[in-house]
Enzyme design. Structure first.
Site, mmCIF file in Angstrom:
data_model
loop_
_atom_site.group_PDB
_atom_site.id
_atom_site.type_symbol
_atom_site.label_atom_id
_atom_site.label_comp_id
_atom_site.label_asym_id
_atom_site.label_seq_id
_atom_site.Cartn_x
_atom_site.Cartn_y
_atom_site.Cartn_z
ATOM 1 N N ASN A 49 0.835 -1.194 0.000
ATOM 2 C CA ASN A 49 0.000 0.000 0.000
ATOM 3 C C ASN A 49 0.876 1.252 0.000
ATOM 4 O OD1 ASN A 49 -2.057 1.871 0.275
ATOM 5 N ND2 ASN A 49 -2.315 1.521 2.465
ATOM 6 N N GLY A 100 2.565 3.109 11.078
ATOM 7 C CA GLY A 100 3.414 4.276 10.919
ATOM 8 C C GLY A 100 3.936 4.849 12.220
ATOM 9 N N SER A 143 3.490 -1.587 10.392
ATOM 10 C CA SER A 143 4.952 -1.510 10.539
ATOM 11 C C SER A 143 5.639 -2.831 10.201
ATOM 12 C CB SER A 143 5.330 -1.042 11.948
ATOM 13 O OG SER A 143 4.828 0.256 12.196
ATOM 14 N N GLU A 146 -7.244 4.753 7.712
ATOM 15 C CA GLU A 146 -7.158 6.169 7.357
ATOM 16 C C GLU A 146 -8.435 6.656 6.684
ATOM 17 O OE1 GLU A 146 -2.351 5.697 6.904
ATOM 18 O OE2 GLU A 146 -3.588 5.852 5.106
ATOM 19 N N HIS A 152 -9.744 0.990 4.901
ATOM 20 C CA HIS A 152 -8.468 1.245 5.571
ATOM 21 C C HIS A 152 -8.701 2.212 6.726
ATOM 22 C CE1 HIS A 152 -4.373 2.677 6.256
ATOM 23 N NE2 HIS A 152 -3.968 1.569 5.659
ATOM 24 N N GLU A 198 -5.378 -4.606 10.840
ATOM 25 C CA GLU A 198 -4.397 -3.537 11.024
ATOM 26 C C GLU A 198 -4.651 -2.829 12.351
ATOM 27 O OE1 GLU A 198 -4.677 -0.459 8.082
ATOM 28 O OE2 GLU A 198 -6.831 -0.242 8.351
ATOM 29 N N LYS A 223 -0.087 4.280 -0.300
ATOM 30 C CA LYS A 223 -0.779 5.458 0.223
ATOM 31 C C LYS A 223 -0.625 6.619 -0.777
ATOM 32 C CE LYS A 223 -0.352 3.652 4.845
ATOM 33 N NZ LYS A 223 -0.280 3.924 6.291
#
Length: 243
Positions: free
Chosen positions: A8, A166, A205, A94, A92, A160, A10
């Site tokens: 991914n 991150g 990560s 985000e 996701h 996730e 992003k």
């Protein structure tokens, strides 16, 4: 079942950088045990389609819940399928956090993806507050239930933990397995024996030095990779670690 590395990117790279990345991967990739798929911004997908090495798939980072129409800025499942995409990431963390996507929205997007022959990668996972309360399993399973409403078994599920994305923090392999097992059991209740072929990924990560231990767990079938997907050397390192 093969491990899937869903890479991914992003909101990173330009189309020309995507082309160069794909060509570098083609020059350096050797046959491994993993399936590779690049999740890139839609504007880059044509460049990936013509430059990725054979056997490496690609997909969209999002997909509209609508078939077509007056939805400015959205990308439909038909558009993704037309350029050769195989996957679409939905839900996701985000998208859930920054765009207010609900489980119902995620399920609608997954249904649209499947209607056009795409495999949705349905993302679920908890924040740090939920983890610290010890409620991460029921929270994630409730998210999964809502996000799969009306969705068939041709799906990938990515766990996730939001607190490990991150941040440099990584869930242990045992943490990943705890949720992967719970997810697998929930999928079996929903889909019966069809659940046996559903890949359950871990995302948060992931790097070349920890991917082997995570994917060695019996219910983890690969990873949704963020930062480490941007460098070809890291992708090759992860691929090689799974041989």
């Amino acid at each position: 079942m093969k491990n899937l590395l869903a890479l991914n990117w992003k909101m990173n790279k330009t189309p020309s950088e995507a082309q160069a990345w794909a060509q570098e991967l083609a020059a350096g990739l050797t046959t491994g045990e993993a399936q590779l798929a690049v999740m890139a911004p839609a504007i880059m997908l044509p460049a990936l389609a013509t430059n990725l090495p054979a056997g490496v798939a690609f997909g969209g980072q999002d997909v509209s819940a609508h078939e077509s129409g007056a939805y400015t800025g959205e990308i439909s499942a038909a558009m993704l399928a037309d350029v050769g995409a195989r996957y679409a990431v939905v839900g996701h963390s985000e998208r859930r956090e920054y765009h207010g996507e609900t489980d119902a929205t995620v399920a609608a997007k997954a249904r649209q993806a499947q209607a056009h022959g795409l495999t949705p990668i349905v993302c679920v996972g908890e924040g740090l507050d939920v983890r610290e309360k010890g409620e991460h399993v029921p929270y994630t399973l409730a998210q999964l239930e809502g996000s799969l409403e009306g969705v068939g078994p041709d799906v990938v599920v990515a766990y996730e933990p939001v607190w490990a994305i991150g941040t440099g923090k990584t869930a242990t392999a045992d943490d990943a397995e705890e949720l992967a097992l719970a997810i697998r059991e929930a999928l079996t209740v929903r889909y019966g024996s069809d659940a046996d072929r559903i890949q359950v990924l871990y995302g948060g990560s992931v790097k070349p030095d920890n991917i082997a231990s995570i994917c060695a767990k019996p219910n983890v079938n690969g990873a949704l990779v963020g930062g480490a997907s941007l460098k070809v050397a890291d992708v090759i390192g992860m691929n090689d670690a799974l041989k």
